[in-house]
Design a protein around this motif. Structure first.
Motif, PDB file in Angstrom:
ATOM      1  N   ASP A  50     -72.222 -50.389 -11.669  1.00 14.48           N
ATOM      2  CA  ASP A  50     -71.788 -49.682 -12.880  1.00 14.48           C
ATOM      3  C   ASP A  50     -70.363 -49.157 -12.700  1.00 14.48           C
ATOM      4  OD1 ASP A  50     -71.976 -47.236 -11.400  1.00 14.48           O
ATOM      5  OD2 ASP A  50     -74.050 -46.985 -12.039  1.00 14.48           O
ATOM      6  N   VAL A  51     -69.812 -48.605 -13.767  1.00 20.09           N
ATOM      7  CA  VAL A  51     -68.427 -48.124 -13.769  1.00 20.09           C
ATOM      8  C   VAL A  51     -68.249 -46.959 -12.807  1.00 20.09           C
ATOM      9  CG1 VAL A  51     -66.660 -47.042 -15.206  1.00 20.09           C
ATOM     10  CG2 VAL A  51     -67.971 -48.955 -16.100  1.00 20.09           C
ATOM     11  N   GLN A  52     -69.224 -46.070 -12.728  1.00 16.97           N
ATOM     12  CA  GLN A  52     -69.123 -44.920 -11.828  1.00 16.97           C
ATOM     13  C   GLN A  52     -69.021 -45.372 -10.373  1.00 16.97           C
ATOM     14  OE1 GLN A  52     -72.185 -41.981 -12.309  1.00 16.97           O
ATOM     15  NE2 GLN A  52     -71.482 -40.764 -10.587  1.00 16.97           N
ATOM     16  N   GLU A  53     -69.819 -46.355  -9.987  1.00 15.65           N
ATOM     17  CA  GLU A  53     -69.755 -46.875  -8.618  1.00 15.65           C
ATOM     18  C   GLU A  53     -68.388 -47.504  -8.353  1.00 15.65           C
ATOM     19  OE1 GLU A  53     -72.129 -49.844  -5.559  1.00 15.65           O
ATOM     20  OE2 GLU A  53     -72.438 -50.088  -7.705  1.00 15.65           O
ATOM     21  N   ALA A  54     -67.842 -48.220  -9.330  1.00 10.92           N
ATOM     22  CA  ALA A  54     -66.521 -48.846  -9.176  1.00 10.92           C
ATOM     23  C   ALA A  54     -65.432 -47.791  -8.986  1.00 10.92           C
ATOM     24  CB  ALA A  54     -66.210 -49.720 -10.385  1.00 10.92           C
ATOM     25  N   HIS A  55     -65.478 -46.719  -9.770  1.00 11.35           N
ATOM     26  CA  HIS A  55     -64.500 -45.640  -9.631  1.00 11.35           C
ATOM     27  C   HIS A  55     -64.627 -44.945  -8.281  1.00 11.35           C
ATOM     28  CE1 HIS A  55     -62.355 -45.401 -13.451  1.00 11.35           C
ATOM     29  NE2 HIS A  55     -63.487 -45.777 -14.042  1.00 11.35           N
ATOM     30  N   SER A  56     -65.843 -44.691  -7.841  1.00 13.05           N
ATOM     31  CA  SER A  56     -66.056 -44.053  -6.542  1.00 13.05           C
ATOM     32  C   SER A  56     -65.514 -44.908  -5.412  1.00 13.05           C
ATOM     33  CB  SER A  56     -67.545 -43.789  -6.312  1.00 13.05           C
ATOM     34  OG  SER A  56     -68.020 -42.852  -7.226  1.00 13.05           O
ATOM     35  N   TRP A  57     -65.785 -46.204  -5.465  1.00 12.23           N
ATOM     36  CA  TRP A  57     -65.302 -47.118  -4.437  1.00 12.23           C
ATOM     37  C   TRP A  57     -63.777 -47.097  -4.367  1.00 12.23           C
ATOM     38  CZ3 TRP A  57     -62.141 -51.386  -5.137  1.00 12.23           C
ATOM     39  CH2 TRP A  57     -61.928 -52.160  -4.002  1.00 12.23           C
ATOM     40  N   SER A  59     -61.668 -44.772  -5.391  1.00 12.37           N
ATOM     41  CA  SER A  59     -61.202 -43.472  -4.886  1.00 12.37           C
ATOM     42  C   SER A  59     -61.326 -43.388  -3.374  1.00 12.37           C
ATOM     43  CB  SER A  59     -62.005 -42.340  -5.525  1.00 12.37           C
ATOM     44  OG  SER A  59     -61.760 -42.278  -6.897  1.00 12.37           O
ATOM     45  N   MET A  60     -62.442 -43.850  -2.835  1.00 13.94           N
ATOM     46  CA  MET A  60     -62.647 -43.812  -1.381  1.00 13.94           C
ATOM     47  C   MET A  60     -61.680 -44.734  -0.652  1.00 13.94           C
ATOM     48  SD  MET A  60     -64.796 -41.510  -0.745  1.00 13.94           S
ATOM     49  CE  MET A  60     -65.066 -41.866   0.975  1.00 13.94           C
ATOM     50  N   GLN A  61     -61.424 -45.908  -1.194  1.00 12.01           N
ATOM     51  CA  GLN A  61     -60.496 -46.845  -0.551  1.00 12.01           C
ATOM     52  C   GLN A  61     -59.094 -46.270  -0.507  1.00 12.01           C
ATOM     53  OE1 GLN A  61     -61.553 -49.626   1.026  1.00 12.01           O
ATOM     54  NE2 GLN A  61     -63.532 -48.845   0.403  1.00 12.01           N
ATOM     55  N   ILE A  62     -58.656 -45.675  -1.601  1.00  9.66           N
ATOM     56  CA  ILE A  62     -57.310 -45.098  -1.649  1.00  9.66           C
ATOM     57  C   ILE A  62     -57.223 -43.882  -0.737  1.00  9.66           C
ATOM     58  CG2 ILE A  62     -55.651 -43.910  -3.148  1.00  9.66           C
ATOM     59  CD1 ILE A  62     -56.497 -45.899  -5.353  1.00  9.66           C
ATOM     60  N   ALA A  63     -58.257 -43.044  -0.704  1.00 10.33           N
ATOM     61  CA  ALA A  63     -58.264 -41.879   0.182  1.00 10.33           C
ATOM     62  C   ALA A  63     -58.189 -42.316   1.638  1.00 10.33           C
ATOM     63  CB  ALA A  63     -59.515 -41.030  -0.061  1.00 10.33           C
ATOM     64  N   ARG A  64     -58.931 -43.356   2.003  1.00  6.78           N
ATOM     65  CA  ARG A  64     -58.882 -43.866   3.384  1.00  6.78           C
ATOM     66  C   ARG A  64     -57.493 -44.373   3.711  1.00  6.78           C
ATOM     67  NH1 ARG A  64     -62.771 -48.440   3.924  1.00  6.78           N
ATOM     68  NH2 ARG A  64     -61.744 -48.613   5.929  1.00  6.78           N
TER      69      ARG A  64
END
Length: 74
Positions: A50-57, A59-64
C-alpha cells in the motif's frame, strides 16, 4: 549526495531525481515508486502492499543514506 538502493544492485541518486510518483499495478493492486532523472530516464522500486508502506520505505532509505553520510548497500 543521497543514494538509495531501489532494487538489488539498482541505485538512485536522489539529488538527480526531478520527479517521483507512486504508481499502482492494475494486475495485483500493489504500488511502487518511480524515480525520474529526466523525461526519458527512470527507475522503479520494488513493489509495496500500500501507499503507506511505500512512504515508510522511502523515508527509511533516505534516513539511512543521510545518517551514514556515504553510499549505502554497495
Amino acid at each position: 549526495m543521497i543514494i538509495i538502493e531501489v532494487k538489488k544492485d539498482k541505485f538512485v541518486n536522489i539529488d538527480n531525481v526531478f520527479r517521483m510518483d507512486i504508481l499502482l499495478r492494475e494486475d495485483n493492486q500493489r504500488v511502487y515508486w518511480r524515480f525520474y532523472a529526466n523525461d526519458e530516464s527512470f527507475c522503479s522500486s520494488r513493489e509495496f502492499t500500500d501507499v503507506q508502506e511505500a512512504h515508510s520505505w522511502l523515508s527509511m532509505q533516505i534516513a539511512r543514506a543521510q545518517g551514514s553520510g556515504e553510499i549505502i548497500s554497495l
